[in-house]
Write a protein that holds these residues in place. Structure first.
Motif, short mmCIF file in Angstrom:
data_model
loop_
_atom_site.label_atom_id
_atom_site.label_comp_id
_atom_site.label_asym_id
_atom_site.label_seq_id
_atom_site.Cartn_x
_atom_site.Cartn_y
_atom_site.Cartn_z
N ASP A 14 -1.76 -83.22 -71.65
CA ASP A 14 -0.32 -83.13 -71.39
C ASP A 14 0.31 -84.53 -71.37
N ASP A 15 -0.41 -85.50 -70.81
CA ASP A 15 0.10 -86.88 -70.82
C ASP A 15 0.22 -87.40 -72.24
N LEU A 16 -0.76 -87.06 -73.09
CA LEU A 16 -0.73 -87.51 -74.48
C LEU A 16 0.43 -86.89 -75.24
N GLU A 17 0.84 -85.69 -74.83
CA GLU A 17 1.94 -85.00 -75.48
C GLU A 17 3.29 -85.64 -75.17
N ARG A 18 3.38 -86.39 -74.10
CA ARG A 18 4.66 -87.01 -73.72
C ARG A 18 4.42 -88.45 -73.26
N VAL A 19 3.88 -89.25 -74.17
CA VAL A 19 3.57 -90.65 -73.86
C VAL A 19 4.86 -91.41 -73.58
N GLY A 20 4.92 -92.07 -72.44
CA GLY A 20 6.10 -92.84 -72.08
C GLY A 20 5.84 -94.33 -72.02
N THR A 21 4.62 -94.75 -72.37
CA THR A 21 4.27 -96.17 -72.37
C THR A 21 4.03 -96.63 -73.80
N LEU A 22 3.98 -97.95 -73.99
CA LEU A 22 3.74 -98.49 -75.33
C LEU A 22 2.28 -98.37 -75.73
N GLY A 23 1.38 -98.58 -74.78
CA GLY A 23 -0.05 -98.41 -75.03
C GLY A 23 -0.55 -97.17 -74.32
N ARG B 145 9.18 -93.35 -92.61
CA ARG B 145 9.77 -92.97 -93.90
C ARG B 145 11.01 -92.11 -93.71
N LEU B 146 10.98 -91.23 -92.74
CA LEU B 146 12.14 -90.37 -92.50
C LEU B 146 13.35 -91.21 -92.10
N VAL B 147 13.14 -92.17 -91.23
CA VAL B 147 14.23 -93.05 -90.80
C VAL B 147 14.75 -93.86 -91.97
N ALA B 148 13.82 -94.44 -92.75
CA ALA B 148 14.22 -95.25 -93.90
C ALA B 148 15.03 -94.43 -94.90
N PHE C 265 20.16 -103.91 -89.76
CA PHE C 265 20.51 -103.06 -88.62
C PHE C 265 19.55 -103.30 -87.47
N VAL C 266 20.07 -103.06 -86.27
CA VAL C 266 19.27 -103.03 -85.03
C VAL C 266 19.64 -101.73 -84.34
N LEU C 267 18.75 -100.77 -84.36
CA LEU C 267 19.07 -99.43 -83.87
C LEU C 267 18.02 -98.96 -82.86
N PHE C 268 18.50 -98.18 -81.90
CA PHE C 268 17.64 -97.65 -80.84
C PHE C 268 17.87 -96.14 -80.75
N LEU C 269 16.81 -95.38 -80.92
CA LEU C 269 16.87 -93.93 -80.81
C LEU C 269 16.13 -93.50 -79.55
N GLU C 270 16.80 -92.71 -78.74
CA GLU C 270 16.19 -92.19 -77.52
C GLU C 270 16.14 -90.67 -77.60
N LEU C 271 15.00 -90.10 -77.25
CA LEU C 271 14.83 -88.65 -77.21
C LEU C 271 13.68 -88.32 -76.28
N ASP C 272 13.54 -87.05 -75.95
CA ASP C 272 12.47 -86.61 -75.07
C ASP C 272 11.13 -86.98 -75.70
N PRO C 273 10.23 -87.67 -74.95
CA PRO C 273 8.93 -88.07 -75.53
C PRO C 273 8.14 -86.91 -76.11
N VAL C 274 8.34 -85.71 -75.61
CA VAL C 274 7.59 -84.58 -76.14
C VAL C 274 8.00 -84.24 -77.57
N PHE D 210 8.14 -87.04 -85.92
CA PHE D 210 9.10 -86.26 -85.13
C PHE D 210 8.80 -84.78 -85.27
N ARG D 211 8.83 -84.09 -84.15
CA ARG D 211 8.54 -82.65 -84.20
C ARG D 211 9.68 -81.88 -84.84
N GLU D 212 10.90 -82.39 -84.76
CA GLU D 212 12.06 -81.79 -85.43
C GLU D 212 12.58 -82.81 -86.44
N GLY D 213 11.82 -83.03 -87.49
CA GLY D 213 12.14 -84.08 -88.45
C GLY D 213 13.49 -83.91 -89.12
#
Length: 594
Positions: free
Chosen positions: A85-94, A265-268, A287-296, A311-314
């Protein structure tokens, strides 16, 4: 063949290092991300000889308990996740627990750390994967990691490293990209004992622009649009460069997902589509862009170095990014200040009242130039009522100067010269009118929707089974695009109806391109892009040509229409339609004030 055997831990870590540790910058990335995960507010990075001799990362984070030091350099030991479950919603960089043992297996490695609240610091050393017992050390709260002689035990790998200057350039670029997203942390970077970059912490999101200016220079902000867009559980914010500030290389493109720098690739693809209508061929947006969404909703466990995400909803993310960027760029009207464009969609002032010149453009009252405007109406298709009389300011009819000012003269039948509050404006009249005509043609097409026509003889296309399956699955999407395409066999489809605007186009190639887009991205804009190419050609041929003499009212009509037209800062091919020469620039040309 020899018998199957378990590999020794040192070899396992060296194999992992081959995936995770590509060059010195890879080491810096892993260490700095660990520091950020530990809550560091100050990170110091010391580099010697491009990182091959020494890489030192020191932070004031939470530190590591003495008993955990052996685990810190053990494979797949981490404090960041404990379950699936933690792996499904990783909130850290490592999160994998691979970085430190991998780095330690290919270098002379030491880790000194003092946990917050602990009485003393402890130090552990590793040489080529062989660890020694921890010993007491002196160190303030936080962690200090030293990586010496990187790849000393892998001579073949060391030969692939580039020159010292090149390797340090990669490290500096990495630090810049991370610093853009982590503004609350101070970063200090030094090379061979010399401070190279000091980025002070920013305490407020409102001051984020200061960090961007520190990293990319004030010129970037002066030629960019600040955007903020939310919807469907997604939030996008940051800065997108104006098309006229495009670059020869894709060297100023920073995209962060939940604070993590990624290449996707999707972002590009979404960014490329948003700029397709305004970017000159072969140029790249900044560009300098920041996308925030639920980690899950995003899987970060798809690349060894965590450079890519899935992305789960690409399709949702793609459409959200495209529409947000397209809305911002479409607001880039000629004459608007770059930092004001996206928020100033209308010509209203802060009180909500429209400037006097805008009211005159809408009402067309008191101009006294009806006959010249009637001539220009034929040229611009009825937009000439947008003109403002050149004498309006003198007679007090308008108290404010429009963004592009008022026409003064025409130069060589090509350029319109105008005066605004900042100085001199030069307009390429053909390029400007081409964009105006193009946007009007697109509006007319969009108002009528996509009309289609039946083919006298249906076209049969040979495809792979996968491509034919995409056609069957996306039948409704093809219908929305004006096509009637049905699967007629395991590896064939039949095209029975096509959009009217594509009559004469290479339908077979276009259908294959659409299928490829739908298979990879879940959506496509191929039809619109192909139709736009046709409209752009029509606009080019239907626009005012060079050496056509225009009267002052006609020139003013063109300026007012530019101010009201989306994307009017560039022609259909991405070239600028106007430039501003401010009074200080003109003064410098004549050495005034010296």
């Amino acid at each position: 063949m020899p018998r199957i055997r378990s590999l020794p831990p040192e070899l396992v870590n060296q194999i992992a290092a081959g995936e995770v540790i590509e060059r010195p910058a890879s080491v810096v990335k892993e260490l700095v991300e660990n520091s950020l995960d530990a809550g560091a507010r100050r990170i110091e990075i010391d580099v010697e000889q491009g990182g091959t001799r020494l890489l030192r990362v020191r932070d004031d984070g939470s530190g590591i308990d003495a008993d955990d030091l052996p685990l810190a350099i053990a494979s797949h030991a981490t404090s960041k996740i404990a379950s699936f479950d933690d792996l499904e919603r990783v909130g850290t960089l490592g999160f994998r627990g691979e970085a430190l043992p991998s780095i330690a297996s290919v270098s002379r490695f030491s880790l000194t750390s003092r946990a917050r609240g602990a009485d003393a610091a402890w130090r552990i050393e590793v040489d080529g994967g062989r660890a020694r017992a921890p010993v007491p050390a002196q160190h303030p709260a936080g962690t200090n990691i030293e990586v010496r002689d990187l790849f000393y035990n892998l001579p073949a790998r060391r030969k692939f490293l580039r020159a010292e200057r090149t390797e340090f350039g990669h490290i500096e670029e990495l630090v810049k990209s991370i610093a853009l997203a982590r503004t609350a942390t101070e970063f200090r970077l030094a090379h061979n004992g010399k401070a190279v970059r000091i980025l002070k912490a920013i305490d407020s999101d409102m001051e984020r622009a200061r960090r961007v200016a520190d990293v990319l220079g004030d010129g970037f902000l002066g030629q960019s649009l600040e955007i903020e867009h939310s919807g469907a559980g997604l939030r996008l914010y940051g800065w997108v460069g104006l098309p006229t500030a495009s670059r020869a290389q894709a060297d100023q493109q920073y995209f962060h997902v939940n604070g993590r720098l990624v290449r996707d690739r999707l972002v590009a693809h979404a960014v490329r589509q948003a700029y397709a209508d305004v970017l000159f061929h072969g140029r790249h947006p900044a560009f300098v862009l920041f996308l925030e969404l639920d980690p899950v909703l995003v899987d970060v466990n798809v690349h060894p170095a965590k450079h890519e995400v899935r992305f789960r909803e690409g399709r949702l993310v793609h459409d959200f990014l495209y529409r947000a960027l397209d809305d911002a760029l479409s607001g880039a009207r000629a004459g608007a200040a770059p930092r004001e464009i996206f928020t100033s969609a209308s010509h209203a002032d802060a009180s909500g009242a429209s400037p006097a010149w805008a009211g005159q453009r809408q009402a067309g009252l008191g101009l006294g130039v009806r006959e010249p405007l009637a001539d220009y109406a034929a040229l611009l298709g009825g937009i000439a009522q947008a003109a403002v009389a050149p004498g309006a300011r003198e007679h007090g009819e308008a108290t404010e100067v429009p963004p592009l000012g008022f026409a003064l003269a025409q130069l060589h039948g090509i350029y319109v010269l105008a005066e605004n509050e900042n100085g001199l404006v030069l307009v390429d009249m053909h390029a400007a009118h081409e964009r105006i005509t193009y946007e009007k043609l697109k509006q007319a097409r969009d108002g009528d929707g996509i009309r289609s026509q039946m083919l006298l003889v249906p076209m049969s296309l040979a495809l792979s089974e996968r491509e034919a399956a995409v056609v069957e699955e996306q039948a409704q999407r093809f219908a929305e695009l004006g096509f009637d395409v049905v699967r007629s066999g395991p590896q064939t489809v039949s095209v029975r109806r096509i959009p009217v605007v594509l009559d004469g186009a290479d339908v077979g190639r276009l259908v294959r391109d659409v299928i490829a887009d739908l298979a990879v991205h879940g959506q496509t804009r191929r039809i619109e892009e192909s139709a736009n190419e046709l409209l752009a050609t029509m606009a080019c041929h239907g626009s005012v040509r060079a050496n056509r003499r225009l009267s002052i009212p006609e020139m003013n009509a063109l300026l007012r229409e530019m101010e009201a037209t989306e994307r009017s800062g560039q022609c259909n091919h991405g070239r600028p339609t106007w430039v501003q020469l401010a009074i200080p620039e003109l003064d410098r040309l004549f050495l005034r004030g010296r």
